[in-house]
Write a protein that holds these residues in place. Structure first.
Motif, PDB file in Angstrom:
ATOM      1  N   MET A  57      15.093  82.784  39.543  1.00  0.00           N
ATOM      2  CA  MET A  57      15.212  82.995  38.094  1.00  0.00           C
ATOM      3  C   MET A  57      15.491  81.681  37.371  1.00  0.00           C
ATOM      4  O   MET A  57      14.944  81.430  36.294  1.00  0.00           O
ATOM      5  N   ALA A  58      16.313  80.843  37.954  1.00  0.00           N
ATOM      6  CA  ALA A  58      16.602  79.537  37.342  1.00  0.00           C
ATOM      7  C   ALA A  58      15.331  78.693  37.269  1.00  0.00           C
ATOM      8  O   ALA A  58      15.073  78.040  36.238  1.00  0.00           O
ATOM      9  N   ASP A  59      14.529  78.721  38.329  1.00  0.00           N
ATOM     10  CA  ASP A  59      13.276  77.955  38.318  1.00  0.00           C
ATOM     11  C   ASP A  59      12.296  78.519  37.284  1.00  0.00           C
ATOM     12  O   ASP A  59      11.605  77.757  36.603  1.00  0.00           O
ATOM     13  N   ILE A  60      12.223  79.847  37.161  1.00  0.00           N
ATOM     14  CA  ILE A  60      11.370  80.452  36.131  1.00  0.00           C
ATOM     15  C   ILE A  60      11.845  80.009  34.752  1.00  0.00           C
ATOM     16  O   ILE A  60      11.039  79.590  33.912  1.00  0.00           O
ATOM     17  N   ASP A  61      13.148  80.098  34.514  1.00  0.00           N
ATOM     18  CA  ASP A  61      13.699  79.674  33.220  1.00  0.00           C
ATOM     19  C   ASP A  61      13.409  78.205  32.931  1.00  0.00           C
ATOM     20  O   ASP A  61      13.057  77.834  31.805  1.00  0.00           O
ATOM     21  N   ASP A  62      13.535  77.360  33.962  1.00  0.00           N
ATOM     22  CA  ASP A  62      13.216  75.935  33.797  1.00  0.00           C
ATOM     23  C   ASP A  62      11.747  75.754  33.418  1.00  0.00           C
ATOM     24  O   ASP A  62      11.426  74.948  32.533  1.00  0.00           O
ATOM     25  N   VAL A  64       9.796  77.818  31.910  1.00  0.00           N
ATOM     26  CA  VAL A  64       9.612  78.256  30.526  1.00  0.00           C
ATOM     27  C   VAL A  64      10.107  77.164  29.579  1.00  0.00           C
ATOM     28  O   VAL A  64       9.406  76.770  28.638  1.00  0.00           O
ATOM     29  N   GLU A  65      11.317  76.657  29.855  1.00  0.00           N
ATOM     30  CA  GLU A  65      11.911  75.619  29.001  1.00  0.00           C
ATOM     31  C   GLU A  65      11.052  74.353  28.988  1.00  0.00           C
ATOM     32  O   GLU A  65      10.924  73.696  27.952  1.00  0.00           O
ATOM     33  N   GLU A  66      10.447  74.033  30.126  1.00  0.00           N
ATOM     34  CA  GLU A  66       9.601  72.845  30.227  1.00  0.00           C
ATOM     35  C   GLU A  66       8.216  73.063  29.617  1.00  0.00           C
ATOM     36  O   GLU A  66       7.422  72.122  29.515  1.00  0.00           O
ATOM     37  N   GLY A  67       7.918  74.300  29.230  1.00  0.00           N
ATOM     38  CA  GLY A  67       6.639  74.608  28.592  1.00  0.00           C
ATOM     39  C   GLY A  67       5.492  74.847  29.558  1.00  0.00           C
ATOM     40  O   GLY A  67       4.331  74.874  29.145  1.00  0.00           O
ATOM     41  N   PHE A  68       5.793  75.033  30.845  1.00  0.00           N
ATOM     42  CA  PHE A  68       4.735  75.231  31.831  1.00  0.00           C
ATOM     43  C   PHE A  68       4.339  76.694  32.002  1.00  0.00           C
ATOM     44  O   PHE A  68       3.245  76.996  32.483  1.00  0.00           O
ATOM     45  N   ILE A  69       5.234  77.595  31.636  1.00  0.00           N
ATOM     46  CA  ILE A  69       4.884  79.013  31.585  1.00  0.00           C
ATOM     47  C   ILE A  69       5.450  79.598  30.296  1.00  0.00           C
ATOM     48  O   ILE A  69       6.427  79.085  29.745  1.00  0.00           O
ATOM     49  N   SER A  70       4.796  80.651  29.841  1.00  0.00           N
ATOM     50  CA  SER A  70       5.304  81.370  28.673  1.00  0.00           C
ATOM     51  C   SER A  70       5.895  82.685  29.167  1.00  0.00           C
ATOM     52  O   SER A  70       5.465  83.233  30.188  1.00  0.00           O
ATOM     53  N   SER A  71       6.872  83.157  28.454  1.00  0.00           N
ATOM     54  CA  SER A  71       7.539  84.412  28.787  1.00  0.00           C
ATOM     55  C   SER A  71       7.519  85.293  27.536  1.00  0.00           C
ATOM     56  O   SER A  71       8.067  84.907  26.508  1.00  0.00           O
TER      57      SER A  71
END
Length: 175
Positions: A57-62, A64-71
């Motif tokens: 979950m932390a990696d997913i959040d990172d 998203v924050e880095e702009g590599f995936i959208s949520s």
């Protein structure tokens, strides 16, 4: 910027399976590590919806924050779900392709999870987790003890559904 193998695995899974939810990504990452032997360094334990590692979950959040995936948040029954997608920046960032063994593992898991609900993946991954735990501790291997344990910790699944899922993961040689 060079992505860690963990974040790269998540991006690759999402690239092959657009619009997965967080729970589905969690289960797919678990299967990559547990079934396919990809060394991602996550420490999974059994949780409400099956195997869980907070670092995923932390990696997913990172990402998203880095702009590599959208949520994107969406309502799902009585819950809130999150649909994840690789962004253009994320596609650009996947610069280092995984080795052949990792590519095949990603493809195998992506094919396995495609079209399955988070609830299905919860059941499959829980069976895999329990089967591996029982094998590791020599607590009894085989369908009956594993189905009974999964039924005990996941009473919302019928015994028939658990047995069918057990046979499916066994057929794929995931246990």
């Amino acid at each position: 910027m060079s992505l860690s193998i963990r974040k790269s695995a998540i991006l690759n899974l999402l690239q092959q399976n657009p619009k997965l939810g967080k729970t589905a990504v969690m289960k797919a990452v678990f299967m990559l590590q547990q079934v396919k032997g990809i060394k991602l360094g996550y420490d999974f334990s059994i949780y409400t919806y099956g195997p869980y590692a907070s670092d995923v979950m932390a990696d997913i959040d990172d990402l998203v924050e880095e702009g590599f995936i959208s949520s994107t948040m969406y309502p799902y029954n009585n819950y809130i779900g999150y649909r994840l997608e690789v962004t253009k920046s994320g596609e650009t960032e996947i610069s280092v392709q995984p080795m052949d063994d990792e590519s095949q593992a990603l493809k195998d898991i992506s094919d396995f999870i495609r079209g399955k609900s988070a609830k299905d993946l919860e059941l499959y991954s829980t069976i895999i987790y329990i089967a591996n735990l029982y094998t590791k501790n020599a607590w009894g291997v085989g369908e009956k003890p594993i189905v009974e344990k999964v039924k005990e910790i996941k009473p919302h699944f019928s015994t028939g559904d658990i047995q069918g899922a057990y046979q499916r993961v066994k057929g794929f040689k995931y246990i």
